[in-house]
Scaffold this motif. Structure first.
Motif, PDB file in Angstrom:
ATOM      1  N   ALA A  76       0.808  -1.218   0.000  1.00  0.00           N
ATOM      2  CA  ALA A  76       0.000   0.000   0.000  1.00  0.00           C
ATOM      3  C   ALA A  76       0.843   1.272   0.000  1.00  0.00           C
ATOM      4  O   ALA A  76       0.336   2.346  -0.326  1.00  0.00           O
ATOM      5  CB  ALA A  76      -0.955   0.004   1.201  1.00  0.00           C
ATOM      6  N   THR A  77       2.129   1.167   0.356  1.00  0.00           N
ATOM      7  CA  THR A  77       2.976   2.366   0.336  1.00  0.00           C
ATOM      8  C   THR A  77       3.225   2.856  -1.081  1.00  0.00           C
ATOM      9  O   THR A  77       3.549   4.032  -1.286  1.00  0.00           O
ATOM     10  CB  THR A  77       4.341   2.093   0.998  1.00  0.00           C
ATOM     11  N   GLY A  78       3.120   1.964  -2.062  1.00  0.00           N
ATOM     12  CA  GLY A  78       3.388   2.328  -3.445  1.00  0.00           C
ATOM     13  C   GLY A  78       4.860   2.505  -3.765  1.00  0.00           C
ATOM     14  O   GLY A  78       5.202   2.926  -4.880  1.00  0.00           O
ATOM     15  N   VAL A  79       5.730   2.179  -2.816  1.00  0.00           N
ATOM     16  CA  VAL A  79       7.165   2.410  -2.993  1.00  0.00           C
ATOM     17  C   VAL A  79       7.850   1.276  -3.746  1.00  0.00           C
ATOM     18  O   VAL A  79       8.800   1.501  -4.501  1.00  0.00           O
ATOM     19  CB  VAL A  79       7.834   2.628  -1.615  1.00  0.00           C
ATOM     20  N   PHE A  80       7.360   0.055  -3.570  1.00  0.00           N
ATOM     21  CA  PHE A  80       8.101  -1.110  -4.055  1.00  0.00           C
ATOM     22  C   PHE A  80       7.643  -1.529  -5.454  1.00  0.00           C
ATOM     23  O   PHE A  80       6.465  -1.446  -5.803  1.00  0.00           O
ATOM     24  CB  PHE A  80       7.945  -2.270  -3.080  1.00  0.00           C
ATOM     25  N   ASP A  81       8.610  -1.995  -6.234  1.00  0.00           N
ATOM     26  CA  ASP A  81       8.311  -2.506  -7.565  1.00  0.00           C
ATOM     27  C   ASP A  81       7.559  -3.826  -7.490  1.00  0.00           C
ATOM     28  O   ASP A  81       6.745  -4.134  -8.364  1.00  0.00           O
ATOM     29  CB  ASP A  81       9.608  -2.704  -8.358  1.00  0.00           C
ATOM     30  N   ALA A  82       7.869  -4.621  -6.458  1.00  0.00           N
ATOM     31  CA  ALA A  82       7.221  -5.925  -6.304  1.00  0.00           C
ATOM     32  C   ALA A  82       7.185  -6.292  -4.820  1.00  0.00           C
ATOM     33  O   ALA A  82       8.135  -5.997  -4.080  1.00  0.00           O
ATOM     34  CB  ALA A  82       7.979  -7.005  -7.088  1.00  0.00           C
ATOM     35  N   VAL A  83       6.093  -6.928  -4.400  1.00  0.00           N
ATOM     36  CA  VAL A  83       5.942  -7.416  -3.039  1.00  0.00           C
ATOM     37  C   VAL A  83       5.454  -8.856  -3.126  1.00  0.00           C
ATOM     38  O   VAL A  83       4.419  -9.136  -3.751  1.00  0.00           O
ATOM     39  CB  VAL A  83       4.933  -6.577  -2.222  1.00  0.00           C
ATOM     40  N   HIS A  84       6.189  -9.782  -2.506  1.00  0.00           N
ATOM     41  CA  HIS A  84       5.845 -11.200  -2.581  1.00  0.00           C
ATOM     42  C   HIS A  84       5.864 -11.839  -1.193  1.00  0.00           C
ATOM     43  O   HIS A  84       6.604 -11.393  -0.305  1.00  0.00           O
ATOM     44  CB  HIS A  84       6.834 -11.965  -3.466  1.00  0.00           C
ATOM     45  N   ILE A  85       5.057 -12.875  -1.019  1.00  0.00           N
ATOM     46  CA  ILE A  85       5.154 -13.757   0.142  1.00  0.00           C
ATOM     47  C   ILE A  85       5.833 -15.026  -0.337  1.00  0.00           C
ATOM     48  O   ILE A  85       5.382 -15.653  -1.309  1.00  0.00           O
ATOM     49  CB  ILE A  85       3.760 -14.072   0.719  1.00  0.00           C
ATOM     50  N   LYS A  86       6.927 -15.394   0.320  1.00  0.00           N
ATOM     51  CA  LYS A  86       7.724 -16.522  -0.137  1.00  0.00           C
ATOM     52  C   LYS A  86       8.065 -17.465   1.009  1.00  0.00           C
ATOM     53  O   LYS A  86       8.126 -17.055   2.170  1.00  0.00           O
ATOM     54  CB  LYS A  86       9.026 -16.034  -0.786  1.00  0.00           C
ATOM     55  N   GLN A  87       8.290 -18.716   0.656  1.00  0.00           N
ATOM     56  CA  GLN A  87       8.756 -19.722   1.603  1.00  0.00           C
ATOM     57  C   GLN A  87       9.984 -20.413   1.039  1.00  0.00           C
ATOM     58  O   GLN A  87      10.147 -20.535  -0.178  1.00  0.00           O
ATOM     59  CB  GLN A  87       7.662 -20.749   1.893  1.00  0.00           C
ATOM     60  N   ALA A  88      10.846 -20.855   1.946  1.00  0.00           N
ATOM     61  CA  ALA A  88      12.047 -21.590   1.557  1.00  0.00           C
ATOM     62  C   ALA A  88      12.072 -22.914   2.312  1.00  0.00           C
ATOM     63  O   ALA A  88      11.261 -23.159   3.214  1.00  0.00           O
ATOM     64  CB  ALA A  88      13.291 -20.769   1.858  1.00  0.00           C
ATOM     65  N   VAL A  89      13.019 -23.753   1.976  1.00  0.00           N
ATOM     66  CA  VAL A  89      13.101 -25.096   2.561  1.00  0.00           C
ATOM     67  C   VAL A  89      13.740 -25.027   3.941  1.00  0.00           C
ATOM     68  O   VAL A  89      14.834 -24.476   4.105  1.00  0.00           O
ATOM     69  CB  VAL A  89      13.911 -26.032   1.654  1.00  0.00           C
ATOM     70  N   ALA A  90      13.052 -25.593   4.930  1.00  0.00           N
ATOM     71  CA  ALA A  90      13.569 -25.632   6.297  1.00  0.00           C
ATOM     72  C   ALA A  90      14.334 -26.915   6.566  1.00  0.00           C
ATOM     73  O   ALA A  90      15.309 -26.922   7.314  1.00  0.00           O
ATOM     74  CB  ALA A  90      12.425 -25.490   7.297  1.00  0.00           C
ATOM     75  N   ASP A  91      13.878 -28.028   5.954  1.00  0.00           N
ATOM     76  CA  ASP A  91      14.518 -29.328   6.163  1.00  0.00           C
ATOM     77  C   ASP A  91      14.850 -29.926   4.795  1.00  0.00           C
ATOM     78  O   ASP A  91      13.957 -30.431   4.106  1.00  0.00           O
ATOM     79  CB  ASP A  91      13.578 -30.259   6.938  1.00  0.00           C
ATOM     80  N   PRO A  92      16.118 -29.887   4.384  1.00  0.00           N
ATOM     81  CA  PRO A  92      16.481 -30.393   3.059  1.00  0.00           C
ATOM     82  C   PRO A  92      16.146 -31.867   2.859  1.00  0.00           C
ATOM     83  O   PRO A  92      15.858 -32.285   1.730  1.00  0.00           O
ATOM     84  CB  PRO A  92      17.994 -30.162   2.998  1.00  0.00           C
ATOM     85  N   GLN A  93      16.182 -32.655   3.925  1.00  0.00           N
ATOM     86  CA  GLN A  93      15.919 -34.090   3.778  1.00  0.00           C
ATOM     87  C   GLN A  93      14.449 -34.364   3.469  1.00  0.00           C
ATOM     88  O   GLN A  93      14.124 -35.176   2.599  1.00  0.00           O
ATOM     89  CB  GLN A  93      16.345 -34.832   5.040  1.00  0.00           C
ATOM     90  N   SER A  94      13.550 -33.692   4.186  1.00  0.00           N
ATOM     91  CA  SER A  94      12.127 -33.927   3.977  1.00  0.00           C
ATOM     92  C   SER A  94      11.506 -32.975   2.968  1.00  0.00           C
ATOM     93  O   SER A  94      10.412 -33.227   2.457  1.00  0.00           O
ATOM     94  CB  SER A  94      11.378 -33.797   5.308  1.00  0.00           C
ATOM     95  N   GLY A  95      12.204 -31.874   2.699  1.00  0.00           N
ATOM     96  CA  GLY A  95      11.634 -30.867   1.824  1.00  0.00           C
ATOM     97  C   GLY A  95      10.635 -29.969   2.509  1.00  0.00           C
ATOM     98  O   GLY A  95       9.968 -29.153   1.850  1.00  0.00           O
ATOM     99  N   GLU A  96      10.515 -30.091   3.828  1.00  0.00           N
ATOM    100  CA  GLU A  96       9.563 -29.265   4.580  1.00  0.00           C
ATOM    101  C   GLU A  96       9.875 -27.785   4.403  1.00  0.00           C
ATOM    102  O   GLU A  96      11.031 -27.355   4.483  1.00  0.00           O
ATOM    103  CB  GLU A  96       9.629 -29.615   6.068  1.00  0.00           C
ATOM    104  N   LEU A  97       8.842 -26.990   4.164  1.00  0.00           N
ATOM    105  CA  LEU A  97       9.018 -25.562   3.980  1.00  0.00           C
ATOM    106  C   LEU A  97       8.967 -24.824   5.317  1.00  0.00           C
ATOM    107  O   LEU A  97       8.290 -25.248   6.254  1.00  0.00           O
ATOM    108  CB  LEU A  97       7.928 -25.001   3.067  1.00  0.00           C
TER     109      LEU A  97
END
Length: 480
Positions: free
Chosen positions: A69-90
Motif C-alpha cells: 500500500a505504500t506504493g514504494v516497491f516494484d514488487a511485493v511477494h510472500i515466499k517460503q524456503a526449505v527448512a529441512d532439506p531431507q524432507s523438503g519441509e518448507l
C-alpha cells in the motif's frame, strides 16, 4: 560565491526542508502507526511447530498488504524456503519486497520478523497477550516490541520517504520480513540462496535489538553466538528401589547433578576449557550492578554471578544455562533411583569464537567429567555464530549521526548477550554489505516474557532515526 558553492547550499537547504517534512509527517502519522502495530499484534503469529501455522500465514499477508500500500516497491511477494532439506519441509512465510536503485544511490535492505514467541501462561499476563493494551507510555502484548514494532518502524520510515519524495526517490530498497526467527530461522539459509540477487544490498538494517535505556539509543556492535544440545546421562538398566540400592548404586540424577556442577566455578563463571572471551572493551557504568539486579529481577539477597565488569560478563564472556530437564515431576516422584535423565544445555559464546569450536570444547568437557562411569549421549545439537560489527564503515557513521539527531543524545555502541545467528549467514552471502543492528527495545521490554511491552517514546524516536538515515542515503549524502 562560486557556482559549486551555490549548488551545494541549495542542496543543503532542500535536504533540510525534506527532513523537516519527514519529522512533521511522522509526528502526524504516529497515532495511525501505533494503531497499525496493534492490528499486527492481534494476530497470534507464533512460529513454533506446535502452533497453528495459519496465524503466521495471516500475519505475512497483513504485512505484505501494508508495504504494498505504500506504493514504494516494484514488487511485493510472500515466499517460503526449505527448512529441512531431507524432507523438503518448507519454513514459515516471509515477505520480500524490492525497489531498484537509481542514479547511483545505494540499496538498503530492511530486516525484521513478523513471527512471535509463544505467550506462555495467560495468567502471568496483566492483560491478554494478543490484545494490545496501552498502560502509561507502554504498549503491552506479545510481539509489541519483538519484533512487530521493528516491522512497523520500517513501514513508517518507508511511508515518510514516499510522502517526501514521491516518484523522485532514487534509493534502492529491499524488504525482508522473516516468519520464523523465533523458531530458529530454519529456512533462512535457503531463503538467502533462492533470493540472493533480490536481496543484494549495500547496507543491511536489522531492526531486532535494544537500546541503552528509553532516553539513549544504541547501535549493537557485538552479539554472542550460541550452542545448544540435549545431554542424556544413564547409569542403570531400569529404575531400582532407592532404599534397597540407594547409597551404593549411582542414580542418573546424582550423576547428572555432579556433571553439571563442573560447568561453573565457585563464583558462577564458566569453567569449560576452550570456551574463550572476546576481550572487547565495555562501557564504564557505575550503576551496572544495580541496573542489572533490577532488570534481571534478582530476588533480594541474590547476587550476580561471574567476575570482572558486569557488562563484560554479558557481552564478552561465555554463559551456560540448563533450560530444560526431563525427569519425574515432584507430584509423580516415587522412591526409586532414576536410570536416565536428560537436560537441554544452552551455551552463549563470546564474539570471536567459532560455534563448532565451542561445541567441541563442551563435548570434551562433558566426556572428561563424567562421574561414576555413567553413560552419556550428546544429541540434537544446534549452533549459531557470534558477530562483531566493523565500525569503520560509513554506514555506522551515518547511523550514529541519525540516532543523535532522532533522539537528541549521542548513541551508545553496545554488545548484546543474546544471539542473532542469521547475521552470520548475511555476512557469508553478502560479505561487502555493511550491517547495522538497531531496534526498538529497552531494558523494560521483557521480550519473550509475560507482559512484553514497547515504550512508545522509543518507538517514535527509532522510526525518526531510520527515516532520517534513509533520507540521507537517498540524497547520496554518505560520510567520507
Amino acid at each position: 560565491m562560486t557556482e559549486q558553492q551555490g549548488t551545494s547550499d541549495r542542496q543543503d537547504t532542500a535536504s533540510s526542508e525534506r527532513e523537516e517534512g519527514i519529522r512533521s509527517f511522522l509526528a502526524g502519522a504516529l497515532p495511525a502507526t501505533i494503531a497499525g502495530l496493534t492490528d499486527l499484534v492481534r494476530i497470534p503469529s507464533v512460529s513454533w511447530s506446535a502452533f497453528d501455522p495459519a496465524h503466521v500465514a495471516a500475519s505475512a499477508k497483513a504485512v505484505a498488504a501494508l508495504f504494498e500500500a505504500t506504493g514504494v516497491f516494484d514488487a511485493v511477494h510472500i515466499k517460503q524456503a526449505v527448512a529441512d532439506p531431507q524432507s523438503g519441509e518448507l519454513g514459515q512465510p516471509a515477505v520480500l519486497a524490492t525497489r531498484r536503485a537509481r542514479n547511483g544511490r545505494p540499496t538498503v535492505l530492511l530486516y525484521a520478523h513478523h513471527d512471535v514467541q509463544p505467550p506462555g501462561d495467560d495468567a502471568d499476563w496483566d492483560s491478554p497477550p494478543f490484545e494490545p493494551t496501552v498502560r502509561g507510555d507502554r504498549l503491552y502484548g506479545r510481539g509489541a516490541a519483538d519484533d512487530k514494532a521493528g516491522v512497523v518502524s520500517h513501514l513508517a520510515a518507508v511511508r515518510a520517504l514516499a510522502h517526501e519524495y514521491g516518484d523522485d526517490l532514487d534509493l534502492g530498497l529491499v524488504l525482508f520480513i522473516e516468519g520464523e526467527e523465533e523458531f530458529g530461522s530454519r529456512s533462512f539459509a535457503d531463503f538467502l540462496e533462492q533470493n540472493r540477487v533480490a536481496l543484494a544490498s549495500d547496507v543491511i538494517i536489522v531492526a531486532d535489538s535494544d537500546n541503552w535505556n528509553v532516553d539513549t539509543p544504541s547501535l549493537t556492535i557485538s552479539l554472542r553466538g550460541n550452542v545448544t544440545f540435549k545431554l542424556t546421562v544413564e547409569t542403570l538398566e531400569h529404575a531400582s528401589h532407592s532404599g534397597m540400592f540407594g547409597g551404593a548404586a549411582p542414580d542418573a540424577m546424582m550423576a547428572m547433578v555432579r556433571l553439571l556442577s563442573t560447568l561453573h566455578g565457585p563464583d558462577g563463571s564458566v569453567a569449560v576449557e576452550g570456551l574463550t572471551e572476546s576481550g572487547e572493551t565495555v562501557p564504564d557504568s557505575p550503576d551496572a550492578i544495580a541496573d542489572f539486579t533490577r532488570d534481571a529481577a534478582l530476588l533480594p539477597g541474590v547476587t550476580p554471578i561471574g567476575s570482572g565488569p558486569l557488562l563484560a560478563r554479558l557481552w564478552a564472556k561465555p554463559a551456560i544455562t540448563i533450560t530444560g530437564i526431563d525427569a519425574p515431576s515432584v507430584a509423580n516422584a516415587s522412591n526409586t533411583l532414576l536410570p536416565k535423565v536428560s537436560v537441554r544445555l544452552s551455551a552463549r559464546i563470546a564474539p570471536g569464537q567459532d560455534a563448532r569450536e565451542a561445541l567441541a570444547a563442551l563435548e570434551a568437557h562433558v566426556h572428561a567429567n563424567v562421574p561414576f562411569g555413567a553413560h552419556v549421549e550428546i544429541s540434537d545439537t544446534d549452533g549459531g555464530q557470534p558477530f562483531l560489527v566493523d565500525t569503520s564503515g560509513w554506514a555506522v557513521t551515518a547511523a550514529k549521526k541519525a540516532m543523535a539527531d532522532g533522539w537528541g543524545v549521542e548513541p551508545m555502541e553496545t554488545g548484546i548477550g543474546g544471539s542473532i545467528p542469521f547475521i552470520a549467514d548475511l555476512v557469508r552471502v553478502f560479505p561487502d554489505a555493511q550491517i547495522l543492528v538497531t531496534g526498538v527495545e529497552d531494558p523494560d521490554t521483557r521480550a519473550h516474557s509475560p507482559n512484553e511491552s514497547l515504550h512508545l517514546g522509543v518507538f517514535k524516536r527509532a522510526i525518526l532515526t531510520e527515516a532520517l538515515l534513509l533520507s540521507r542515503l537517498a540524497e547520496n549524502r554518505i560520510p567520507e
